[in-house]
Scaffold this motif. Structure first.
Motif: not given
Ligand SMILES: CCCCCC(=O)SCCNC(=O)CCNC(=O)[C@H](O)C(C)(C)COP(=O)(O)OP(=O)(O)OC[C@H]1O[C@@H](n2cnc3c(N)ncnc32)[C@H](O)[C@@H]1OP(=O)(O)O
Ligand SMILES: Nc1ncnc2c1ncn2[C@@H]1O[C@H](COP(=O)(O)OP(=O)(O)OP(=O)(O)O)[C@@H](O)[C@H]1O
Ligand SMILES: O=C(O)CCC(=O)C(=O)O
Ligand SMILES: [Fe+2]
Ligand SMILES: [Mg+2]
Length: 349
Positions: A56-68
């Motif tokens: 991933f280049q445009y998002t940071l590791d997080n537990n908010v967004l689903t993988l999709e």
């Protein structure tokens, strides 16, 4: 090293071996540099064999967004979250907007804009004259929008924990007069910004009512966030163009566009390089949306001299000259004045 730790550094400030390392790693963050690295024996020696380019280049590791959702933003440069802002909050923003338009409240630093077709009319201000207000960071009631936890929760997936509000708008797209001046030409918001890097900037834009092609919805070109900043200037539209509404110069009107139909409270998050605009308002109502551009506070200011952004700086300087009486300030100074901390620590911005 985590991508989030890397993306905040200005590679131009790092020296020697560190710089070489950063460039290699940033290559993965910024574009498909892998084939070049593999082809170069010197560079290949620096890259450990167990190194895998970040997915991933445009998002940071997080537990908010689903993988999709994360993959969708990576691929398209925008993400719509349904029903994020309550009717109650939207009503409060609408009420405050009306008070500001009628000059019932003072709001330091705010810019009030009328459509170009009525710019010279002498009507007293009201909510049916104003096409947008900008820079409401100094108004606590409207600034609440920027701090809504359900919004900053998503913003953090792009900016990380230190969040600045850089630019705020409440857009009141008027019924088109017939001259098509209610359209917003296709553009990249980064054209207006003298801070970087782009991946640490995100816009949240919330529909304050049902918005579709009739009242002039947002129109996006999916995937264009992967490109570079294009030169912008006024489009040559017969009916006139609003002040500072620059568009992409070589815009090809035949490219496939996606019209974002949104319900009241729906919010789209989008990347500052995503090419977007909005259509004309064919209804009798004023189409309302509220937005904030956020940036990580460890972004850095840039000088736009010698770049395609010189034209916007010059124009903004003329406007600010009138406001600040001849004080020749740079685009980055203007952003520094507007920036307001939302969460975490204020670092560079
Ligand atoms: C994230 C990306 C950034 C956002 C992207 C955008 O939204 S781009 C758009 C960004 N927009 C802005 O930043 C606009 C900020 N707005 C402003 O600074 C102001 O609203 C303004 C300069 C446009 C208008 O200033 P004021 O309202 O203070 O003053 P006033 O009404 O006397 O207008 C000053 C002069 O500007 C002209 N004018 C006013 N509105 C205009 C308009 N929509 N289009 C063209 N010209 C306009 C007037 O005719 C007048 O010209 P004369 O002097 O000839 O009499
Ligand atoms: N012929 C054109 N030349 C340049 N830009 C255009 C042209 N037509 C549309 N655009 C831009 O494309 C975006 C979306 O336009 P869209 O076609 O959705 O709206 P519209 O032309 O106002 O209305 P309609 O829904 O009737 O087509 C806007 O940013 C608009 O400025
Ligand atoms: O029409 C809109 O609401 C979007 C305008 C926009 O993209 C902008 O002001 O940068
Ligand atoms: Fe925009
Ligand atoms: Mg059209």
């Amino acid at each position: 090293m985590a991508a989030s730790a890397l993306r905040v550094k200005d590679p131009r400030r790092a020296g020697g071996a560190a710089q070489a390392r950063l460039r290699i790693l940033l290559g993965h963050l910024q574009g498909p540099a892998t084939p070049a690295i593999a082809a170069s024996p010197t560079l290949a020696a620096v890259v450990p064999s167990n190194f895998h380019p970040p997915k991933f280049q445009y998002t940071l590791d997080n537990n908010v967004l689903t993988l999709e959702q994360r993959q969708f933003y990576e691929d398209n440069g925008f993400l719509v979250i349904k029903n994020l802002v309550s009717d109650e909050d939207i009503q409060r923003f609408r009420n405050q907007f009306e008070r500001i338009c009628r000059k019932e409240v003072e709001c330091p630093g705010i810019d009030i804009m009328k459509d170009v077709t009525i710019a010279k009319s002498t009507h007293s201000l009201n909510e049916n004259i104003v096409t947008k207000i900008q820079n409401f960071q100094g108004d606590e009631e409207l600034f609440r929008y920027c701090t809504l936890p359900q919004i900053t929760k998503y913003v953090e997936c792009f900016t990380g924990p230190n969040i600045m509000a850089m630019h705020t708008m409440l857009i009141n797209k008027p019924p088109d007069s017939g001259k098509m001046t209610s359209r917003h030409p296709m553009h990249q918001d980064l054209h207006y910004f003298s801070f970087r890097p782009p991946n640490s900037i995100v816009c949240a834009w919330t529909a304050m009512e049902h918005i579709d092609r009739n009242n002039g919805c947002l129109v996006v070109l999916p995937g264009t966030h992967k490109g570079t900043l294009k030169p912008h200037d006024y489009p040559k539209w017969e009916g006139g163009v609003n002040k500072l509404f620059h568009g992409i110069q070589d815009y090809d009107a035949n490219q496939p566009r996606v019209h974002l139909v949104m319900e009241k409270g729906d919010t789209v998050f989008f990347h500052p390089l995503l090419i977007h605009g909005s259509g004309s308002n064919k209804t009798k109502g004023f189409r309302k949306a509220i937005s904030c551009h956020y940036a990580s506070s460890d972004c850095f200011y840039t000088d736009v001299k010698g770049t395609s952004q010189e034209n916007i700086e010059k124009e903004v300087q003329v406007l600010s000259d009138r406001k600040f009486e001849g004080l020749k300030i740079q685009l980055k100074d203007i952003w520094m004045i507007r920036a307001r901390l939302v969460k975490g620590k204020r670092i560079n911005l």
